[in-house]
Scaffold this motif. Structure first.
Motif, PDB file in Angstrom:
ATOM      1  N   SER A 125       0.822  -1.199   0.000  1.00  0.00           N
ATOM      2  CA  SER A 125       0.000   0.000   0.000  1.00  0.00           C
ATOM      3  C   SER A 125       0.866   1.262   0.000  1.00  0.00           C
ATOM      4  CB  SER A 125      -0.981  -0.043   1.157  1.00  0.00           C
ATOM      5  OG  SER A 125      -1.968   0.945   1.006  1.00  0.00           O
ATOM      6  N   ASP A 126       0.630   2.178   0.948  1.00  0.00           N
ATOM      7  CA  ASP A 126       1.262   3.499   0.911  1.00  0.00           C
ATOM      8  C   ASP A 126       2.716   3.454   1.369  1.00  0.00           C
ATOM      9  OD1 ASP A 126      -1.119   4.644   0.041  1.00  0.00           O
ATOM     10  OD2 ASP A 126      -1.819   4.961   2.089  1.00  0.00           O
ATOM     11  N   VAL A 127       3.601   3.993   0.522  1.00  0.00           N
ATOM     12  CA  VAL A 127       5.025   4.026   0.825  1.00  0.00           C
ATOM     13  C   VAL A 127       5.583   5.420   0.546  1.00  0.00           C
ATOM     14  CG1 VAL A 127       5.426   1.564   0.373  1.00  0.00           C
ATOM     15  CG2 VAL A 127       5.672   3.209  -1.495  1.00  0.00           C
ATOM     16  N   ALA A 128       6.676   5.719   1.194  1.00  0.00           N
ATOM     17  CA  ALA A 128       7.456   6.923   0.907  1.00  0.00           C
ATOM     18  C   ALA A 128       8.593   6.485  -0.013  1.00  0.00           C
ATOM     19  CB  ALA A 128       8.007   7.513   2.191  1.00  0.00           C
ATOM     20  N   VAL A 129       8.740   7.170  -1.147  1.00  0.00           N
ATOM     21  CA  VAL A 129       9.847   6.911  -2.064  1.00  0.00           C
ATOM     22  C   VAL A 129      10.781   8.109  -1.931  1.00  0.00           C
ATOM     23  CG1 VAL A 129      10.545   6.396  -4.428  1.00  0.00           C
ATOM     24  CG2 VAL A 129       8.301   5.637  -3.610  1.00  0.00           C
ATOM     25  N   LEU A 130      11.922   7.854  -1.287  1.00  0.00           N
ATOM     26  CA  LEU A 130      12.844   8.918  -0.902  1.00  0.00           C
ATOM     27  C   LEU A 130      14.068   8.942  -1.811  1.00  0.00           C
ATOM     28  CD1 LEU A 130      12.717   7.954   2.856  1.00  0.00           C
ATOM     29  CD2 LEU A 130      11.489   9.859   1.801  1.00  0.00           C
ATOM     30  N   GLY A 131      14.392  10.136  -2.310  1.00  0.00           N
ATOM     31  CA  GLY A 131      15.605  10.300  -3.100  1.00  0.00           C
ATOM     32  C   GLY A 131      16.807  10.347  -2.183  1.00  0.00           C
ATOM     33  N   MET A 132      17.734   9.419  -2.397  1.00  0.00           N
ATOM     34  CA  MET A 132      18.925   9.323  -1.546  1.00  0.00           C
ATOM     35  C   MET A 132      20.184   9.580  -2.375  1.00  0.00           C
ATOM     36  SD  MET A 132      17.393   8.655   1.282  1.00  0.00           S
ATOM     37  CE  MET A 132      18.583   8.069   2.450  1.00  0.00           C
ATOM     38  N   GLN A 133      20.130  10.578  -3.227  1.00  0.00           N
ATOM     39  CA  GLN A 133      21.192  10.994  -4.125  1.00  0.00           C
ATOM     40  C   GLN A 133      21.386  10.004  -5.263  1.00  0.00           C
ATOM     41  OE1 GLN A 133      24.351  11.909  -1.204  1.00  0.00           O
ATOM     42  NE2 GLN A 133      23.975  14.037  -1.763  1.00  0.00           N
ATOM     43  N   THR A 134      21.967   8.825  -5.001  1.00  0.00           N
ATOM     44  CA  THR A 134      22.275   7.882  -6.084  1.00  0.00           C
ATOM     45  C   THR A 134      21.340   6.682  -6.133  1.00  0.00           C
ATOM     46  OG1 THR A 134      23.879   6.731  -4.688  1.00  0.00           O
ATOM     47  CG2 THR A 134      24.723   8.502  -6.113  1.00  0.00           C
ATOM     48  N   TYR A 135      20.407   6.598  -5.200  1.00  0.00           N
ATOM     49  CA  TYR A 135      19.439   5.497  -5.197  1.00  0.00           C
ATOM     50  C   TYR A 135      18.142   5.979  -4.570  1.00  0.00           C
ATOM     51  CZ  TYR A 135      20.498   4.701  -0.214  1.00  0.00           C
ATOM     52  OH  TYR A 135      20.658   4.837   1.142  1.00  0.00           O
ATOM     53  N   LEU A 136      17.113   5.146  -4.655  1.00  0.00           N
ATOM     54  CA  LEU A 136      15.824   5.440  -4.048  1.00  0.00           C
ATOM     55  C   LEU A 136      15.604   4.519  -2.856  1.00  0.00           C
ATOM     56  CD1 LEU A 136      13.698   5.616  -7.322  1.00  0.00           C
ATOM     57  CD2 LEU A 136      14.597   7.544  -5.991  1.00  0.00           C
ATOM     58  N   ALA A 137      15.093   5.061  -1.775  1.00  0.00           N
ATOM     59  CA  ALA A 137      14.718   4.260  -0.618  1.00  0.00           C
ATOM     60  C   ALA A 137      13.196   4.215  -0.570  1.00  0.00           C
ATOM     61  CB  ALA A 137      15.275   4.867   0.666  1.00  0.00           C
ATOM     62  N   VAL A 138      12.661   3.035  -0.280  1.00  0.00           N
ATOM     63  CA  VAL A 138      11.212   2.853  -0.200  1.00  0.00           C
ATOM     64  C   VAL A 138      10.891   2.301   1.185  1.00  0.00           C
ATOM     65  CG1 VAL A 138       9.193   1.731  -1.203  1.00  0.00           C
ATOM     66  CG2 VAL A 138      11.112   2.382  -2.684  1.00  0.00           C
ATOM     67  N   ALA A 139      10.055   3.044   1.909  1.00  0.00           N
ATOM     68  CA  ALA A 139       9.704   2.653   3.279  1.00  0.00           C
ATOM     69  C   ALA A 139       8.197   2.759   3.470  1.00  0.00           C
ATOM     70  CB  ALA A 139      10.414   3.563   4.279  1.00  0.00           C
ATOM     71  N   ASP A 140       7.676   1.917   4.336  1.00  0.00           N
ATOM     72  CA  ASP A 140       6.282   2.033   4.745  1.00  0.00           C
ATOM     73  C   ASP A 140       6.086   3.458   5.256  1.00  0.00           C
ATOM     74  OD1 ASP A 140       4.404   1.996   7.300  1.00  0.00           O
ATOM     75  OD2 ASP A 140       3.702   0.409   5.944  1.00  0.00           O
ATOM     76  N   ASP A 141       5.110   4.161   4.688  1.00  0.00           N
ATOM     77  CA  ASP A 141       4.948   5.581   4.992  1.00  0.00           C
ATOM     78  C   ASP A 141       4.696   5.842   6.478  1.00  0.00           C
ATOM     79  OD1 ASP A 141       4.803   8.317   3.891  1.00  0.00           O
ATOM     80  OD2 ASP A 141       2.749   8.239   4.660  1.00  0.00           O
ATOM     81  N   LYS A 142       3.795   5.104   7.103  1.00  0.00           N
ATOM     82  CA  LYS A 142       3.486   5.335   8.518  1.00  0.00           C
ATOM     83  C   LYS A 142       4.682   5.035   9.408  1.00  0.00           C
ATOM     84  CE  LYS A 142      -1.458   4.557   8.114  1.00  0.00           C
ATOM     85  NZ  LYS A 142      -2.552   3.631   8.338  1.00  0.00           N
ATOM     86  N   LYS A 143       5.395   3.935   9.128  1.00  0.00           N
ATOM     87  CA  LYS A 143       6.567   3.590   9.941  1.00  0.00           C
ATOM     88  C   LYS A 143       7.680   4.619   9.765  1.00  0.00           C
ATOM     89  CE  LYS A 143       5.962  -1.400  10.202  1.00  0.00           C
ATOM     90  NZ  LYS A 143       6.533  -2.705   9.870  1.00  0.00           N
TER      91      LYS A 143
END
Length: 145
Positions: free
Chosen positions: A104-122
């Motif tokens: 379901s809902d995730v945060a897709v975070l720009g980490m300069q050279t890669y993307l991090a994907v985390a459970d949005d609420k956590k």
């Protein structure tokens, strides 16, 4: 350079549609192949293959050590090579999806050279529990940031 947070959803099949701003960058610089892994099982790290190969080159030159073995063990345990489909989606490996509860809902975070994907609420809870402190800013200031 990947930067910012672009909320997204992981669908019922475990696919993440890369947010448009990030996809443009991927199309311009990298192409469709990714290495998707994690260093802790709490979030997925989506490396364009070109960026992951830079890490592999550095690892190949590094002497054998316990830290190198641990890094390889964990990133290979969670990791898989994945190709972005025609709709701009990546299949998050099931093992990692389950460990990091990426549904379901995730945060897709720009980490300069890669993307991090985390459970949005956590992720939001973690930011609140572990805020950026003055000591953190001092340490960054010493590095010129």
């Amino acid at each position: 350079m990947f930067r910012g947070n672009h909320p997204a959803r992981v669908d019922e099949k475990g696919r993440l549609k890369i947010p448009a701003d990030f996809k443009r960058r991927v199309d311009e610089l990298y192409g469709p192949q990714f290495f998707i892994t994690s260093k802790d099982g709490k979030r997925a790290e989506l490396y364009p293959m070109k960026e992951w190969e830079r890490i592999e080159d550095a690892l190949a030159k590094a002497p054998s050590s316990a830290a190198k073995k641990k890094f390889l063990d964990v990133t290979n345990y969670y990791g898989q090579v994945v190709e972005m489909d025609a709709q701009g989606r990546l299949l998050i490996p099931q093992l990692l999806r389950e460990a990091a509860t990426l549904a379901s809902d995730v945060a897709v975070l720009g980490m300069q050279t890669y993307l991090a994907v985390a459970d949005d609420k956590k992720h939001k809870a973690s930011l609140e529990e572990n805020p950026l402190t003055d000591a953190d800013m001092d340490a960054l200031g010493a590095a010129g940031i």
